[in-house]
Each structure stands twice: as C-alpha cells, then as structure tokens.
Design a protein around this motif. Structure first.
Motif, mmCIF file in Angstrom:
data_model
loop_
_atom_site.group_PDB
_atom_site.id
_atom_site.type_symbol
_atom_site.label_atom_id
_atom_site.label_comp_id
_atom_site.label_asym_id
_atom_site.label_seq_id
_atom_site.Cartn_x
_atom_site.Cartn_y
_atom_site.Cartn_z
ATOM 1 N N LEU A 1 -39.884 43.791 30.428
ATOM 2 C CA LEU A 1 -39.095 42.974 29.517
ATOM 3 C C LEU A 1 -37.689 43.506 29.288
ATOM 4 N N ASP A 2 -37.498 44.800 29.479
ATOM 5 C CA ASP A 2 -36.209 45.447 29.276
ATOM 6 C C ASP A 2 -35.696 45.222 27.857
ATOM 7 N N VAL A 3 -36.569 45.518 26.879
ATOM 8 C CA VAL A 3 -36.201 45.391 25.475
ATOM 9 C C VAL A 3 -36.403 46.738 24.778
ATOM 10 N N ARG A 4 -35.901 46.828 23.573
ATOM 11 C CA ARG A 4 -35.973 48.083 22.824
ATOM 12 C C ARG A 4 -37.347 48.257 22.197
ATOM 13 N N PRO A 5 -37.995 49.409 22.394
ATOM 14 C CA PRO A 5 -39.256 49.676 21.710
ATOM 15 C C PRO A 5 -39.029 50.419 20.400
ATOM 16 N N ALA A 6 -39.968 50.296 19.491
ATOM 17 C CA ALA A 6 -40.001 51.069 18.250
ATOM 18 C C ALA A 6 -41.466 51.123 17.838
ATOM 19 N N GLY A 7 -41.777 51.859 16.769
ATOM 20 C CA GLY A 7 -43.173 51.871 16.376
ATOM 21 C C GLY A 7 -43.540 52.881 15.314
ATOM 22 N N LEU A 8 -44.831 52.860 14.997
ATOM 23 C CA LEU A 8 -45.450 53.796 14.058
ATOM 24 C C LEU A 8 -46.569 54.528 14.780
ATOM 25 N N CYS A 9 -46.736 55.806 14.458
ATOM 26 C CA CYS A 9 -47.888 56.541 14.974
ATOM 27 C C CYS A 9 -48.377 57.505 13.899
ATOM 28 N N ASP A 10 -49.605 57.972 14.064
ATOM 29 C CA ASP A 10 -50.150 58.996 13.182
ATOM 30 C C ASP A 10 -49.805 60.359 13.745
ATOM 31 N N ALA A 11 -49.744 61.367 12.895
ATOM 32 C CA ALA A 11 -49.395 62.707 13.357
ATOM 33 C C ALA A 11 -50.322 63.171 14.475
ATOM 34 N N ALA A 12 -51.607 62.846 14.363
ATOM 35 C CA ALA A 12 -52.571 63.279 15.369
ATOM 36 C C ALA A 12 -52.358 62.612 16.716
ATOM 37 N N GLU A 13 -51.563 61.533 16.744
ATOM 38 C CA GLU A 13 -51.361 60.775 17.982
ATOM 39 C C GLU A 13 -49.967 60.936 18.558
ATOM 40 N N GLN A 14 -49.164 61.799 17.961
ATOM 41 C CA GLN A 14 -47.801 61.976 18.455
ATOM 42 C C GLN A 14 -47.764 62.329 19.934
ATOM 43 N N ARG A 15 -48.713 63.127 20.385
ATOM 44 C CA ARG A 15 -48.685 63.571 21.780
ATOM 45 C C ARG A 15 -48.787 62.402 22.743
ATOM 46 N N PHE A 16 -49.566 61.375 22.402
ATOM 47 C CA PHE A 16 -49.679 60.202 23.269
ATOM 48 C C PHE A 16 -48.355 59.447 23.337
ATOM 49 N N PHE A 17 -47.685 59.340 22.202
ATOM 50 C CA PHE A 17 -46.407 58.631 22.165
ATOM 51 C C PHE A 17 -45.336 59.411 22.920
ATOM 52 N N LEU A 18 -45.309 60.720 22.735
ATOM 53 C CA LEU A 18 -44.335 61.542 23.453
ATOM 54 C C LEU A 18 -44.553 61.459 24.961
ATOM 55 N N GLN A 19 -45.798 61.568 25.394
ATOM 56 C CA GLN A 19 -46.110 61.474 26.817
ATOM 57 C C GLN A 19 -45.737 60.102 27.365
ATOM 58 N N GLY A 20 -46.074 59.065 26.603
ATOM 59 C CA GLY A 20 -45.777 57.717 27.049
ATOM 60 C C GLY A 20 -44.284 57.470 27.200
ATOM 61 N N LEU A 21 -43.504 57.925 26.227
ATOM 62 C CA LEU A 21 -42.058 57.743 26.290
ATOM 63 C C LEU A 21 -41.458 58.488 27.479
#
Length: 213
Positions: free
Chosen positions: A85-105
């Motif tokens: 889509l080439d659009v801007r992402p944003a979001g919410l995560c829990d502290a315990a899930e930060q690693r998944f978001f960091l890896q994904g980004l």
C-alpha cells in the motif's frame, strides 16, 4: 478498507497484493495511515478517543486494524510498505511484545538496529502491560467500578470478586480479568472506559498515538 487490509495480510505471502493495484486502491480511498493494534478492544479505545476529540479517522485517511496477535506484525508491515500500500504505519503494542514490533519494522525496511526508544518516533506506542491496564490506572479502580455500575454490571462484578480464584487478588487484577471473562466484554469496556476518562488524564500511549496520527 480495513477488511481488505486484514484479508491481504492473512494471505501470508511476500507480496499480499500487487503493489500498483494496492497503491491505486489506497489512493482512491484516501488512505494515508494504518494504525496496527493487537485486538478489537484496542481498536475500540482508539476510535472512541478519536470521536471524543472530534475527529473522524476515516475522513482523515486513517484506518485502525487489529492484528489478531503481535506475531502477525511483520505480515501487516510488509503489506503497508513500498511493495504494497505504501502508506504510513503506526500502532500500539504491549511491553512484552515490543520485540515482535521491532523485528517486524526492521524486516520490512522501516528501520535498522532498532531499540525500544525508536518505536515512538516511528509511530508505535507501548502500553505497560496492556491497554486495559493503562485505562484502569488512568481512571483509578473507583472510577472503573463506577463505569461498571453505569453499565449495569456491578452486581456481576461483586459476585466475580467472591470467586475463590479472585478473593486474594488485587482489585486491579480482578477488573482486568472480569473484562475478559465473556466474549465482547473486553471490547465493550475498552470503549466505555475511554468514554469516561478525563481528557486531561489520558494514558500516555493512547494520547501519543492519536497525537501522532
């Protein structure tokens, strides 16, 4: 549009939709930002706060999409990137899930060598435990119980508190567990608590996310 994003991401392929077609669809709908949250209760809170602030997210080109679990983040980010889509992402995560978001980004080209402090500049805000915990702390346990009373559930909650597994637990834990005991209750109370909260005492992650988008 939200269901289209979810369906494409569920395909679990490297390119969930042809990039050109995806971008044309996003442009035609005026889509500019996709807010990724773990579940429907988080979506309810984000949308409820936006409404209280006098905003219509869809009119602003913002759609809130539940991931159905933090481990799905890479699929969704790949869809939102330049090959989708080439659009801007944003979001919410829990502290315990930060690693998944960091890896994904990192895996989808939104950053390299990322640390937790890099999430907010990228539009991702972290809840201490989860969003329900943030809302309970912002309202206070008395305030939450007042909302439960307003919703006609106080007697049910008092009976819940008397259950053997709950008697010795702190009220904060009882409240969080109570909201997740029946399907739909967590989503219902995410909205109800957000609608009751003082706008000057918003949970930082929720406030920060809405300010970012």
């Amino acid at each position: 549009m939200r269901q289209t994003v979810i369906s494409w991401a569920a395909d679990d392929s490297d390119t969930p939709a042809p990039a050109e077609a995806a971008r044309e669809l996003a442009a035609g709908l005026g889509l500019c930002t996709v807010v990724l949250v773990e579940g429907v209760s988080d979506r309810a809170a984000v949308e409820a706060l936006a409404e209280r602030q006098g905003r219509t997210l869809t009119a602003e080109g913002v759609v809130v999409v539940p991931l159905g679990g933090a481990t799905s983040i890479t699929r969704f980010l790949r869809l939102l990137g330049p090959d989708g889509l080439d659009v801007r992402p944003a979001g919410l995560c829990d502290a315990a899930e930060q690693r998944f978001f960091l890896q994904g980004l990192e895996r989808t080209g939104f950053g390299a060598g990322l640390a937790p402090d890099d999430l907010e500049p990228l539009g991702f805000f972290t809840c201490h435990a989860d969003l329900e915990d943030e809302l309970i702390r912002a309202l206070g346990t008395d305030g939450v119980q007042q909302v439960i009373d307003d919703q006609g559930d106080l007697r049910t909650f008092r009976l819940f508190q008397k259950q053997p597994a709950q008697r010795e637990r702190p009220v904060e834990a009882q409240l969080r567990r109570f909201m997740g005991t029946i399907g739909g209750r967590k989503e219902h109370y995410a909205r109800a608590l957000t609608e009751a909260i003082d706008l000057t005492r918003l949970p930082r992650p929720l406030d920060g996310l809405l300010a970012h988008v």
